[in-house]
Design a protein around this motif. Structure first.
Motif, PDB file in Angstrom:
ATOM      1  N   VAL A 187       0.831  -1.205   0.000  1.00  0.00           N
ATOM      2  CA  VAL A 187       0.000   0.000   0.000  1.00  0.00           C
ATOM      3  C   VAL A 187       0.868   1.260   0.000  1.00  0.00           C
ATOM      4  O   VAL A 187       0.608   2.216  -0.739  1.00  0.00           O
ATOM      5  CB  VAL A 187      -0.975  -0.019   1.209  1.00  0.00           C
ATOM      6  N   GLU A 188       1.934   1.260   0.796  1.00  0.00           N
ATOM      7  CA  GLU A 188       2.790   2.459   0.855  1.00  0.00           C
ATOM      8  C   GLU A 188       3.598   2.670  -0.422  1.00  0.00           C
ATOM      9  O   GLU A 188       3.722   3.800  -0.895  1.00  0.00           O
ATOM     10  CB  GLU A 188       3.737   2.381   2.050  1.00  0.00           C
ATOM     11  N   THR A 189       4.146   1.587  -0.973  1.00  0.00           N
ATOM     12  CA  THR A 189       4.925   1.758  -2.208  1.00  0.00           C
ATOM     13  C   THR A 189       4.013   2.135  -3.366  1.00  0.00           C
ATOM     14  O   THR A 189       4.385   2.967  -4.202  1.00  0.00           O
ATOM     15  CB  THR A 189       5.735   0.497  -2.551  1.00  0.00           C
ATOM     16  N   ALA A 190       2.816   1.568  -3.420  1.00  0.00           N
ATOM     17  CA  ALA A 190       1.867   1.943  -4.477  1.00  0.00           C
ATOM     18  C   ALA A 190       1.532   3.424  -4.394  1.00  0.00           C
ATOM     19  O   ALA A 190       1.546   4.148  -5.399  1.00  0.00           O
ATOM     20  CB  ALA A 190       0.600   1.096  -4.368  1.00  0.00           C
ATOM     21  N   GLY A 191       1.243   3.902  -3.181  1.00  0.00           N
ATOM     22  CA  GLY A 191       0.879   5.302  -2.982  1.00  0.00           C
ATOM     23  C   GLY A 191       1.996   6.255  -3.345  1.00  0.00           C
ATOM     24  O   GLY A 191       1.754   7.337  -3.897  1.00  0.00           O
ATOM     25  N   ALA A 192       3.229   5.859  -3.050  1.00  0.00           N
ATOM     26  CA  ALA A 192       4.371   6.731  -3.346  1.00  0.00           C
ATOM     27  C   ALA A 192       4.737   6.695  -4.829  1.00  0.00           C
ATOM     28  O   ALA A 192       4.903   7.742  -5.469  1.00  0.00           O
ATOM     29  CB  ALA A 192       5.577   6.306  -2.501  1.00  0.00           C
ATOM     30  N   LEU A 193       4.844   5.494  -5.380  1.00  0.00           N
ATOM     31  CA  LEU A 193       5.392   5.346  -6.734  1.00  0.00           C
ATOM     32  C   LEU A 193       4.418   5.775  -7.822  1.00  0.00           C
ATOM     33  O   LEU A 193       4.843   6.200  -8.904  1.00  0.00           O
ATOM     34  CB  LEU A 193       5.835   3.894  -6.956  1.00  0.00           C
ATOM     35  N   LYS A 194       3.120   5.717  -7.555  1.00  0.00           N
ATOM     36  CA  LYS A 194       2.173   6.124  -8.599  1.00  0.00           C
ATOM     37  C   LYS A 194       2.321   7.602  -8.944  1.00  0.00           C
ATOM     38  O   LYS A 194       1.974   8.033 -10.042  1.00  0.00           O
ATOM     39  CB  LYS A 194       0.732   5.785  -8.213  1.00  0.00           C
ATOM     40  N   ASN A 195       2.861   8.398  -8.002  1.00  0.00           N
ATOM     41  CA  ASN A 195       3.073   9.821  -8.282  1.00  0.00           C
ATOM     42  C   ASN A 195       4.066  10.028  -9.430  1.00  0.00           C
ATOM     43  O   ASN A 195       3.950  10.989 -10.190  1.00  0.00           O
ATOM     44  CB  ASN A 195       3.565  10.547  -7.028  1.00  0.00           C
ATOM     45  N   ILE A 196       5.042   9.129  -9.536  1.00  0.00           N
ATOM     46  CA  ILE A 196       6.022   9.215 -10.631  1.00  0.00           C
ATOM     47  C   ILE A 196       5.317   8.991 -11.969  1.00  0.00           C
ATOM     48  O   ILE A 196       5.521   9.740 -12.936  1.00  0.00           O
ATOM     49  CB  ILE A 196       7.121   8.143 -10.459  1.00  0.00           C
ATOM     50  N   ILE A 197       4.481   7.964 -12.013  1.00  0.00           N
ATOM     51  CA  ILE A 197       3.782   7.629 -13.258  1.00  0.00           C
ATOM     52  C   ILE A 197       2.814   8.753 -13.634  1.00  0.00           C
ATOM     53  O   ILE A 197       2.617   9.054 -14.811  1.00  0.00           O
ATOM     54  CB  ILE A 197       3.041   6.275 -13.126  1.00  0.00           C
ATOM     55  N   LYS A 231       9.789  -6.707  -5.180  1.00  0.00           N
ATOM     56  CA  LYS A 231      11.195  -6.860  -4.781  1.00  0.00           C
ATOM     57  C   LYS A 231      11.404  -6.405  -3.329  1.00  0.00           C
ATOM     58  O   LYS A 231      12.232  -6.943  -2.600  1.00  0.00           O
ATOM     59  CB  LYS A 231      12.083  -6.026  -5.712  1.00  0.00           C
ATOM     60  N   LEU A 232      10.601  -5.419  -2.903  1.00  0.00           N
ATOM     61  CA  LEU A 232      10.708  -4.895  -1.537  1.00  0.00           C
ATOM     62  C   LEU A 232       9.872  -5.696  -0.531  1.00  0.00           C
ATOM     63  O   LEU A 232       9.877  -5.403   0.653  1.00  0.00           O
ATOM     64  CB  LEU A 232      10.276  -3.421  -1.507  1.00  0.00           C
ATOM     65  N   GLY A 233       9.113  -6.699  -1.020  1.00  0.00           N
ATOM     66  CA  GLY A 233       8.372  -7.572  -0.124  1.00  0.00           C
ATOM     67  C   GLY A 233       6.863  -7.437  -0.168  1.00  0.00           C
ATOM     68  O   GLY A 233       6.154  -7.994   0.680  1.00  0.00           O
ATOM     69  N   ALA A 234       6.335  -6.705  -1.158  1.00  0.00           N
ATOM     70  CA  ALA A 234       4.886  -6.501  -1.245  1.00  0.00           C
ATOM     71  C   ALA A 234       4.190  -7.677  -1.929  1.00  0.00           C
ATOM     72  O   ALA A 234       4.808  -8.450  -2.666  1.00  0.00           O
ATOM     73  CB  ALA A 234       4.592  -5.216  -2.023  1.00  0.00           C
ATOM     74  N   ASP A 235       2.890  -7.780  -1.688  1.00  0.00           N
ATOM     75  CA  ASP A 235       2.031  -8.749  -2.366  1.00  0.00           C
ATOM     76  C   ASP A 235       1.620  -8.151  -3.715  1.00  0.00           C
ATOM     77  O   ASP A 235       1.030  -7.068  -3.750  1.00  0.00           O
ATOM     78  CB  ASP A 235       0.789  -9.002  -1.507  1.00  0.00           C
ATOM     79  N   PRO A 236       1.902  -8.815  -4.853  1.00  0.00           N
ATOM     80  CA  PRO A 236       1.546  -8.232  -6.149  1.00  0.00           C
ATOM     81  C   PRO A 236       0.069  -7.917  -6.306  1.00  0.00           C
ATOM     82  O   PRO A 236      -0.308  -6.991  -7.034  1.00  0.00           O
ATOM     83  CB  PRO A 236       1.999  -9.299  -7.164  1.00  0.00           C
ATOM     84  N   LEU A 237      -0.809  -8.650  -5.591  1.00  0.00           N
ATOM     85  CA  LEU A 237      -2.254  -8.406  -5.706  1.00  0.00           C
ATOM     86  C   LEU A 237      -2.650  -7.018  -5.203  1.00  0.00           C
ATOM     87  O   LEU A 237      -3.646  -6.450  -5.647  1.00  0.00           O
ATOM     88  CB  LEU A 237      -3.034  -9.472  -4.929  1.00  0.00           C
ATOM     89  N   THR A 238      -1.873  -6.463  -4.278  1.00  0.00           N
ATOM     90  CA  THR A 238      -2.183  -5.132  -3.748  1.00  0.00           C
ATOM     91  C   THR A 238      -2.217  -4.091  -4.866  1.00  0.00           C
ATOM     92  O   THR A 238      -3.021  -3.154  -4.842  1.00  0.00           O
ATOM     93  CB  THR A 238      -1.136  -4.729  -2.689  1.00  0.00           C
ATOM     94  N   TYR A 239      -1.385  -4.278  -5.880  1.00  0.00           N
ATOM     95  CA  TYR A 239      -1.286  -3.291  -6.961  1.00  0.00           C
ATOM     96  C   TYR A 239      -2.489  -3.344  -7.901  1.00  0.00           C
ATOM     97  O   TYR A 239      -2.692  -2.436  -8.700  1.00  0.00           O
ATOM     98  CB  TYR A 239       0.036  -3.480  -7.730  1.00  0.00           C
ATOM     99  N   SER A 240      -3.304  -4.392  -7.766  1.00  0.00           N
ATOM    100  CA  SER A 240      -4.552  -4.474  -8.535  1.00  0.00           C
ATOM    101  C   SER A 240      -5.720  -3.859  -7.769  1.00  0.00           C
ATOM    102  O   SER A 240      -6.845  -3.845  -8.271  1.00  0.00           O
ATOM    103  CB  SER A 240      -4.889  -5.944  -8.847  1.00  0.00           C
ATOM    104  N   GLY A 241      -5.458  -3.371  -6.556  1.00  0.00           N
ATOM    105  CA  GLY A 241      -6.528  -2.868  -5.707  1.00  0.00           C
ATOM    106  C   GLY A 241      -6.634  -1.357  -5.695  1.00  0.00           C
ATOM    107  O   GLY A 241      -6.055  -0.657  -6.539  1.00  0.00           O
TER     108      GLY A 241
END
Length: 338
Positions: A187-197, A231-241
């Protein structure tokens, strides 16, 4: 849920919108900030015109410059301050707090230098006997829409599911709903990294490209932030949410998004320092691009969009050449993760 006292740290656009949600739910809300004129306006006029010109807040929402006052008797504390000052404010909270609280944050970024997620910073700076496991509040949400009570669905993520459920009950109402998750890293990496995209999607728009290009950069962007997150330990399914593709859609397609607007201005040829000055708000995607690029180099994760934006922002590369070069050079299998 019975009435709770919540200290909201950071009266920016999102902090103000979340304070209103909590007030709508019958909780006692105290907004803490460090700009005297803003705090005065919140208390005397019940407005925050720096972010919302026409919105009048409930007079029950209080604001203060005194952190001790904000934290006194609080049941929960919500950090909504910019990434670069999260550690500083966390140190101040640790000094002022005298009892255990539910600890939440609703900011999106990675700390420059350390590359740390915000929940890790809070864990490091605030002793565990003063806080719960950190709950991350994140997802597809524009403050400009939440403040007028548009329907918003986001995520409450914590290693402690009970803490996440508390936050879910704290915020949820007829227009604002939270879904629980235990994948804090995702959840945290998704929230941070989507800003780049979102910066990349805005840049394509600024360069004059249309919906096909936007769909391409958002979809391939999701692939690369998932690669790094896993790579940092997240569940890939989180990125579909909600906190993954949901947040990427809302941030990568809307003029409400300051990251998209910054990218759009870059694509139109504006200088970064002018963009940041004109925005008057923190553009998290700019600093996150540098952090994500450094992590991708360190871990050997293929992130072509992040690399292209990094080169355009930090190495003076031509924006159009960088992004078109990235789009034309990527020959991969669509489902390739490594």
């Amino acid at each position: 849920m019975s009435k709770q006292k919540i200290a909201v740290l950071g009266p920016g656009s999102w902090g103000t919108a979340l304070a209103q949600v909590l007030n709508d739910n019958g909780h006692e809300v105290c907004l803490w900030g460090n700009l005297p004129e803003q705090i005065e306006e919140l208390n005397s006029q019940h407005k925050n015109t720096l972010y919302f010109k026409d919105i009048v807040l409930d007079d029950k929402i209080k604001a203060t410059l005194d952190l001790e006052e904000a934290l006194r008797d609080a049941d929960a504390v919500l950090f909504v301050v910019p990434t670069k000052v999260t550690r500083l404010v966390a140190k101040q909270v640790a000094e002022c707090l005298e009892h255990k609280v539910i600890m939440m944050h609703a900011s999106k970024g990675l700390e420059p230098g350390t590359h740390e997620r915000l929940s890790v910073i809070l864990e490091e700076e605030i002793p565990s006997d003063l806080r719960s496991d950190i709950v991350v509040v994140s997802g597809p949400s524009h403050a400009e829409e939440t403040i007028v009570r548009d329907i918003t669905l986001i995520t409450a993520a914590s290693k402690d599911l009970e803490a996440a459920k508390y936050v879910q009950k704290l915020f949820s109402n007829s227009y604002f709903r939270l879904y629980t998750n235990t994948d804090v890293i995702g959840v945290e990496t998704a929230g941070a990294l989507k800003n780049i995209i979102a910066v990349g999607a805005g840049a394509l728009h600024g360069l004059g490209y249309g919906d096909n290009a936007k769909a391409a950069v958002i979809t391939r962007g999701l692939a690369e932030i998932t690669r790094l997150g896993v790579k940092l330990g997240a569940d890939p399914l989180t990125y579909s949410g909600l906190s993954g593709v949901g947040d990427l859609i809302v941030t990568g397609t809307s003029v409400h998004s300051r990251n998209w607007r910054a990218g759009d201005a870059l694509g139109r040829g504006e200088k970064l320092e002018d963009i940041e000055r004109n925005m008057g708000m923190v553009i998290e995607g700019i600093s996150t691009t540098k952090v994500a690029y450094e992590i991708s180099q360190e871990l050997g994760v293929y992130m072509p969009i992040t690399t292209a934006i990094y080169k355009a922002i930090y190495e003076g590369a031509d924006v159009k050449e960088s992004i078109l070069g990235m789009m034309s050079n990527e020959f991969r299998s669509e489902n390739e993760w490594h």
